[in-house]
Design a protein around this motif. Structure first.
Motif, PDB file in Angstrom:
ATOM      1  N   LEU A  31       1.300  -9.533   5.319  1.00 20.90           N
ATOM      2  CA  LEU A  31       2.595  -8.858   5.139  1.00 20.90           C
ATOM      3  C   LEU A  31       2.508  -7.736   4.114  1.00 20.90           C
ATOM      4  CD1 LEU A  31       5.062 -11.902   5.103  1.00 20.90           C
ATOM      5  CD2 LEU A  31       4.886 -10.152   6.867  1.00 20.90           C
ATOM      6  N   PHE A  32       1.640  -7.906   3.125  1.00 22.64           N
ATOM      7  CA  PHE A  32       1.543  -6.927   2.023  1.00 22.64           C
ATOM      8  C   PHE A  32       0.106  -6.467   1.850  1.00 22.64           C
ATOM      9  CE2 PHE A  32       5.062  -9.794   1.008  1.00 22.64           C
ATOM     10  CZ  PHE A  32       6.103  -8.878   0.988  1.00 22.64           C
ATOM     11  N   PRO A  33      -0.307  -5.332   2.322  1.00 25.13           N
ATOM     12  CA  PRO A  33       0.443  -4.435   3.218  1.00 25.13           C
ATOM     13  C   PRO A  33       0.414  -4.987   4.630  1.00 25.13           C
ATOM     14  CG  PRO A  33      -1.754  -3.601   2.892  1.00 25.13           C
ATOM     15  CD  PRO A  33      -1.649  -4.834   2.060  1.00 25.13           C
ATOM     16  N   PHE A  34       1.337  -4.502   5.455  1.00 26.95           N
ATOM     17  CA  PHE A  34       1.458  -5.074   6.786  1.00 26.95           C
ATOM     18  C   PHE A  34       0.232  -4.768   7.632  1.00 26.95           C
ATOM     19  CE2 PHE A  34       3.158  -5.067  11.228  1.00 26.95           C
ATOM     20  CZ  PHE A  34       3.228  -6.448  11.311  1.00 26.95           C
ATOM     21  N   ASP A  35      -0.369  -5.861   8.153  1.00 23.30           N
ATOM     22  CA  ASP A  35      -1.545  -5.738   8.995  1.00 23.30           C
ATOM     23  C   ASP A  35      -1.279  -6.504  10.278  1.00 23.30           C
ATOM     24  OD1 ASP A  35      -3.930  -5.828  10.258  1.00 23.30           O
ATOM     25  OD2 ASP A  35      -5.010  -6.889   8.664  1.00 23.30           O
ATOM     26  N   PRO A  36      -1.088  -5.790  11.409  1.00 22.14           N
ATOM     27  CA  PRO A  36      -0.730  -6.476  12.664  1.00 22.14           C
ATOM     28  C   PRO A  36      -1.784  -7.492  13.103  1.00 22.14           C
ATOM     29  CG  PRO A  36      -0.528  -4.097  12.867  1.00 22.14           C
ATOM     30  CD  PRO A  36      -1.196  -4.338  11.569  1.00 22.14           C
ATOM     31  N   ARG A  37      -2.993  -7.356  12.605  1.00 19.53           N
ATOM     32  CA  ARG A  37      -4.025  -8.302  13.023  1.00 19.53           C
ATOM     33  C   ARG A  37      -3.784  -9.705  12.488  1.00 19.53           C
ATOM     34  NH1 ARG A  37      -9.471  -6.267  14.355  1.00 19.53           N
ATOM     35  NH2 ARG A  37      -9.205  -4.081  14.883  1.00 19.53           N
ATOM     36  N   ILE A  38      -2.873  -9.850  11.542  1.00 18.46           N
ATOM     37  CA  ILE A  38      -2.570 -11.175  11.005  1.00 18.46           C
ATOM     38  C   ILE A  38      -2.147 -12.121  12.131  1.00 18.46           C
ATOM     39  CG2 ILE A  38      -0.143 -10.650  10.486  1.00 18.46           C
ATOM     40  CD1 ILE A  38      -2.503 -12.932   8.485  1.00 18.46           C
ATOM     41  N   VAL A  39      -1.527 -11.524  13.176  1.00 15.23           N
ATOM     42  CA  VAL A  39      -1.099 -12.344  14.313  1.00 15.23           C
ATOM     43  C   VAL A  39      -2.288 -13.092  14.896  1.00 15.23           C
ATOM     44  CG1 VAL A  39      -0.186 -12.234  16.652  1.00 15.23           C
ATOM     45  CG2 VAL A  39       0.863 -10.856  14.839  1.00 15.23           C
ATOM     46  N   ARG A  40      -3.379 -12.368  15.025  1.00 19.43           N
ATOM     47  CA  ARG A  40      -4.596 -12.943  15.612  1.00 19.43           C
ATOM     48  C   ARG A  40      -5.116 -14.090  14.746  1.00 19.43           C
ATOM     49  NH1 ARG A  40      -9.132 -11.243  18.606  1.00 19.43           N
ATOM     50  NH2 ARG A  40     -11.096 -11.735  17.576  1.00 19.43           N
ATOM     51  N   TYR A  41      -5.185 -13.861  13.449  1.00 19.46           N
ATOM     52  CA  TYR A  41      -5.745 -14.892  12.558  1.00 19.46           C
ATOM     53  C   TYR A  41      -4.813 -16.096  12.445  1.00 19.46           C
ATOM     54  CZ  TYR A  41      -8.227 -10.614  11.333  1.00 19.46           C
ATOM     55  OH  TYR A  41      -8.930  -9.466  11.405  1.00 19.46           O
ATOM     56  N   ALA A  42      -3.520 -15.813  12.323  1.00 18.25           N
ATOM     57  CA  ALA A  42      -2.566 -16.908  12.134  1.00 18.25           C
ATOM     58  C   ALA A  42      -2.428 -17.731  13.414  1.00 18.25           C
ATOM     59  CB  ALA A  42      -1.210 -16.359  11.704  1.00 18.25           C
ATOM     60  N   LEU A  43      -2.461 -17.034  14.545  1.00 19.28           N
ATOM     61  CA  LEU A  43      -2.248 -17.730  15.815  1.00 19.28           C
ATOM     62  C   LEU A  43      -3.338 -18.788  16.050  1.00 19.28           C
ATOM     63  CD1 LEU A  43      -0.006 -17.565  17.793  1.00 19.28           C
ATOM     64  CD2 LEU A  43      -1.289 -15.935  19.158  1.00 19.28           C
ATOM     65  N   ALA A  44      -4.540 -18.526  15.566  1.00 21.45           N
ATOM     66  CA  ALA A  44      -5.621 -19.502  15.745  1.00 21.45           C
ATOM     67  C   ALA A  44      -5.245 -20.825  15.080  1.00 21.45           C
ATOM     68  CB  ALA A  44      -6.913 -18.955  15.155  1.00 21.45           C
TER      69      ALA A  44
END
Lengths: 154, 238
Positions: A71-84
């Motif tokens: 979220l800080f700074p916003f990184d859309p790839r977090i979706v990939r890591y969190a979704l796992a």
């Protein structure tokens, strides 16, 4: 399907990335609420967590720390890591719900020592138990992360 | 499709990063603090409500604590009365026992101890029957101490092997043949039943559980027990 390209900072899609940020933030809220709730059950109400609960905690607790890094700074790839992590926890919560419902027979119960994972310790409104809460949390997080992914892709 | 057309006017939005005045970091911190405060408040409310419920249950069930039939240690007129619910196979019970004895030795004539049996471990009812039968020979406390001292030899990993306890009861002056005959008497079964029913009424689900002059421990622990006893001693013998 095209690969999700990370948004360059200050891109044209400020509005859509705002929405994606809020969706990931909402996901963090769910993770934190679930984590504090789990700690409330075990540490304050002193309900002993069963083995499957511990496995779900292993997938849930790190998200409280991981998601803000995206979220800080916003990184859309977090979706990939969190979704796992979220999908892993979701799978275990589905397994436990089937166990509690009696769909999966006792013979393949993974926990024999301590608290049986099919034991229902809390029942609100006659059907809300802890495994269901876990399942709802993981399911909500999947929906939020997928929505965030769709928003930030554009 | 329709979503795409709805999104079209978006780029015309003002490109300010903090629309509405609140920044992302501010939102994040506010949410985190709010959740944490809710957690702490919930903990405090839950704890105080539970403590109150425990006190009320103890007051309501004072009759169940009377323990006239229970083994008694100490002078009957001692003003501080500890009622202990124990399981002979429970490790913590064995660990706490010497501390209770020490409190009694430190305050001679002022503390009495009643023991109630709750055989939560499978198989430990056999040992409770032996203890109850030992009362008939006036050897209850000797038998209890022998059972606790040898506990790790007849209870392994919470599995009770009741037959293994017998050798450890030799040498304390018990007529073991008589114990074997007496332990199945009807009055012993009735006492065990009463202890179990009273434990249920008092919401005793773990052992050891202590009540000092009817007051339950606020939280389980040796210090809490010692503190409660000290408080009661102070108000009874000032």
């Amino acid at each position: 399907m095209s690969a999700p390209a990370p948004l360059p900072p200050g891109s044209r899609a400020r509005g859509t990335s705002d929405a994606a940020w809020l969706l990931v933030f909402a996901c963090w809220l769910v993770a934190t609420l679930a984590t504090l709730g789990a700690l409330f059950f075990s540490e304050v109400m002193e309900l002993p967590p069963c083995v499957l609960c511990w496995y779900q905690r292993i997938f849930m607790f790190p998200l409280v720390i991981l998601l803000p890094l995206g979220l800080f700074p916003f990184d859309p790839r977090i979706v990939r890591y969190a979704l796992a992590l979220v999908l892993g926890g979701w799978g275990i919560s589905v397994f436990q719900m089937l166990l509690v419902a009696g769909v999966i027979p006792e013979a393949i119960r993974p926990c024999t020592k301590g608290v049986p994972c099919s034991e229902v310790q809390i029942e609100w409104l006659g059907f809300v138990n802890i495994p269901l809460l876990s399942f709802l949390a993981f399911s909500t997080m999947i929906a939020l992360l997928v929505a965030a992914h769709l928003r930030s892709k554009r | 499709m329709s979503r795409k057309s709805r999104r079209n006017p978006k780029p015309q939005d003002p490109p300010s990063p903090s629309r509405g005045g609140i920044s992302r970091a501010g939102l994040f911190i506010a949410a985190g603090v709010a959740l944490l405060v809710a957690f702490i408040a919930g903990t405090l409310v839950y704890r105080s409500e539970r403590d109150q419920a425990v006190q009320e249950a103890a007051a309501r069930n004072a009759a169940q604590l009377a323990s006239a039939h229970a083994p008694l240690l100490g002078k009957p007129d001692a003003k501080v009365h500890i009622v202990e619910f124990l399981d002979p196979a429970c490790e913590t019970c064995a660990a706490f026992y010497p501390h209770v004895k020490k409190m009694m030795a430190d305050n001679p004539g002022r503390i009495r101890l009643s023991i109630r049996h709750v055989p939560f471990h499978q198989g430990s009812e056999h040992v409770v029957r032996i203890l109850e039968a030992a009362r008939g020979q006036d050897k209850y406390w000797e038998a209890l101490e022998a059972v606790f001292a040898s506990q790790d030899r007849w209870t392994v990993n919470h599995r009770v092997h009741p037959e293994r306890v017998w050798p450890f009861l030799e040498g304390i002056g018990l007529d073991l043949e008589r114990v074997r005959r007496d332990m199945n008497a009807a009055d012993i079964a009735a006492r065990i039943e009463k202890d179990t029913a009273d434990a249920q009424a008092l919401n005793v689900t773990k052992t050891p559980e202590y009540f000092v002059n009817g007051r339950p421990l606020p939280r389980f622990g040796l210090e809490e027990l010692q503190g409660l006893v000290k408080e009661e001693l102070r108000s009874a013998y000032r």
